[in-house]
Design an enzyme around this catalytic site. Structure first.
Site, PDB file in Angstrom:
ATOM      1  N   GLU A 281       0.843  -1.216   0.000  1.00  0.00           N
ATOM      2  CA  GLU A 281       0.000   0.000   0.000  1.00  0.00           C
ATOM      3  C   GLU A 281       0.873   1.259   0.000  1.00  0.00           C
ATOM      4  O   GLU A 281       0.550   2.244  -0.671  1.00  0.00           O
ATOM      5  CB  GLU A 281      -0.945   0.009   1.201  1.00  0.00           C
ATOM      6  CG  GLU A 281      -1.929  -1.170   1.268  1.00  0.00           C
ATOM      7  CD  GLU A 281      -2.787  -1.331   0.029  1.00  0.00           C
ATOM      8  OE1 GLU A 281      -3.018  -0.346  -0.683  1.00  0.00           O
ATOM      9  OE2 GLU A 281      -3.208  -2.475  -0.240  1.00  0.00           O
ATOM     10  N   ASP A 362       3.649  -4.211  -5.832  1.00  0.00           N
ATOM     11  CA  ASP A 362       4.221  -5.505  -5.396  1.00  0.00           C
ATOM     12  C   ASP A 362       5.746  -5.431  -5.393  1.00  0.00           C
ATOM     13  O   ASP A 362       6.401  -5.868  -4.444  1.00  0.00           O
ATOM     14  CB  ASP A 362       3.783  -6.636  -6.337  1.00  0.00           C
ATOM     15  CG  ASP A 362       2.378  -7.131  -6.037  1.00  0.00           C
ATOM     16  OD1 ASP A 362       1.781  -6.643  -5.054  1.00  0.00           O
ATOM     17  OD2 ASP A 362       1.874  -8.002  -6.781  1.00  0.00           O
TER      18      ASP A 362
END
Ligand SMILES: [Zn+2]
Length: 423
Positions: A281, A362
């Site tokens: 995030e 990611d």
């Protein structure tokens, strides 16, 4: 309706084409899922047991069948609304009663929007209290569900209704460049909402609390410090109030940023996995994904208003659907109803960009953690606990998925870890 109008034929073809492609993609996906349903696919044998896998297949198929019904049902409602003549009839009845002021026209648009969303209410109810319930996800009470809809209606009334009136007023006041003014106002509203929604709107539906003291909090705060992210913006949301599904998200921008972890996620994941989710995030923040998406949506909104301005001048546009030419509220209504038939074909492009952002977040997470294993563990658990489809058809996921499928994410992370090792 005016059957001799070629525009009606074009619109009907667009509506039917969208519906046919939706059904075709869903069938394709169902067949693909069924073809792999016999045994857990090789790549997931270590991470998911056969019973959970077969439950995920059943869940995917049940949701897909409900979506098929929804696609068809909403198509029928749209065709009926556009071609039955009910809209021009209701419009003239409404304006005879309440006049043609911007506020009256906005009220007509608002009421029509609510009326057209009503038929979907039973489907929504079924999805929550039958389908989600059957697979053990539903935790919403009837009271919460009805209160949610009431709150949404009141929000629409306090935010959407004045905004509609403002657009109609601007079209009256600002002459031929009205659409640029309207675009600027809507963009300002969008920015304001991005800042205000986490503070004013989301708390109407959920409770947000800071992470409780403990090892998890220490660990996440340490990660936030490493990544130079203001840690007081990490909050836990009571997602379990409505569902056992788990998730995390990033919202806002600049000083107004906020990372939210669902309480269900905090329960399901190990500390290292939660750290990896937080890193992902933070990756969205570091890579400026929200401002970038805002630029795209601003461009799309501008194009939308430009097209609306052109259509609002075209007599054939009104005539095709039985309206008297020149009434701007009617053009706005038709435009609102028809825009989905066009934007549908561009949605894969938006989803493609969204998946790119997920890969970037990611990669950021794996680099910040120094290893991809924790993130892979988190993604696997998320997939398992949410009974996500492990074998989507590539065309289906390419068209609809805002996040890459688990296998694609794992492969990208594996490639990345080779690179980290080599360097
Ligand atoms: Zn993400």
């Amino acid at each position: 309706m005016n059957f001799s109008s070629p525009i009606c034929a074009v619109v009907l073809v667009l509506i039917v084409a969208k519906w046919a492609v939706e059904l075709w993609l869903r069938r394709l996906n169902q067949q693909h899922v069924l073809a792999h349903a016999g045994a857990v696919p090789q790549a997931f044998r270590d991470s998911i047991d056969p019973a959970t896998y077969s439950k995920s297949v059943q869940y995917t198929l049940a949701k897909s069948r409900l979506s098929e019904f929804e696609d068809s049902y909403s198509t029928v409602i749209l065709v009926a609304a556009l071609f039955s003549g009910i809209l021009p009839w209701a419009f003239s009845a409404f304006t005879n009663q309440f006049g043609q002021s911007a506020w009256a026209s906005a009220a007509f648009l608002f009421v029509t929007g609510v009326a057209l969303s009503l038929p979907n209410l039973p489907v929504e109810w079924y999805a929550q209290f039958r389908l989600e319930e059957r697979f053990g996800f539903n935790t919403t009470t009837q009271k919460t569900w009805w209160l949610d809809h009431l709150k949404q209606l009141l929000l629409g009334l306090t935010l959407g209704y004045p905004l509609l009136a403002l657009v109609l007023k601007l079209a009256e006041w600002t002459g031929r460049w009205w659409w640029l003014w309207a675009w600027a106002c809507l963009l300002a509203f969008e920015l304001l909402m991005l800042v205000l929604a986490p503070v004013l709107i989301m708390p109407l539906f959920n409770k947000f609390t800071p992470l409780p003291p403990g090892t998890l909090r220490e660990r996440l705060l340490a990660l936030a410090r490493r990544a130079a992210f203001r840690a007081k913006d990490i909050q836990v949301m009571d997602g379990s109030k409505r569902s056992r599904h788990s998730n995390a998200f990033f919202t806002g921008f600049g000083r107004f940023r906020k990372i939210v972890l669902f309480d269900t996620l905090v329960q399901q994941l190990a500390e290292a996995e939660l750290e990896a989710v937080l890193a992902h995030e933070i990756g969205h923040y570091k890579k400026r994904h929200i401002p970038k998406m805002l630029v795209w949506s601003a461009a799309a909104l501008m194009l939308g208003f430009f097209l609306l301005a052109k259509l609002a001048q075209a007599n054939w546009f009104y005539g095709a659907f039985g309206f008297t030419p020149g009434n701007f509220a009617a053009a706005l209504l038709l435009f609102g109803l028809l825009s989905g038939v066009v934007t549908f074909w561009f949605s894969p492009l938006g989803h493609y960009w969204s998946r790119r952002y997920e890969y970037q977040a990611d990669a950021y997470a794996a680099q910040t953690m120094g290893e991809p294993r924790s993130l892979i563990g988190a993604l696997r658990k998320l997939t398992e606990k949410n009974l996500a489809n492990l074998t989507p058809h590539p065309l289906f996921s390419g068209f609809y998925y805002s996040h890459p499928a688990l296998l694609e994410r794992e492969q990208a992370l594996a490639r990345l870890s080779h690179e980290i090792e080599k360097s």
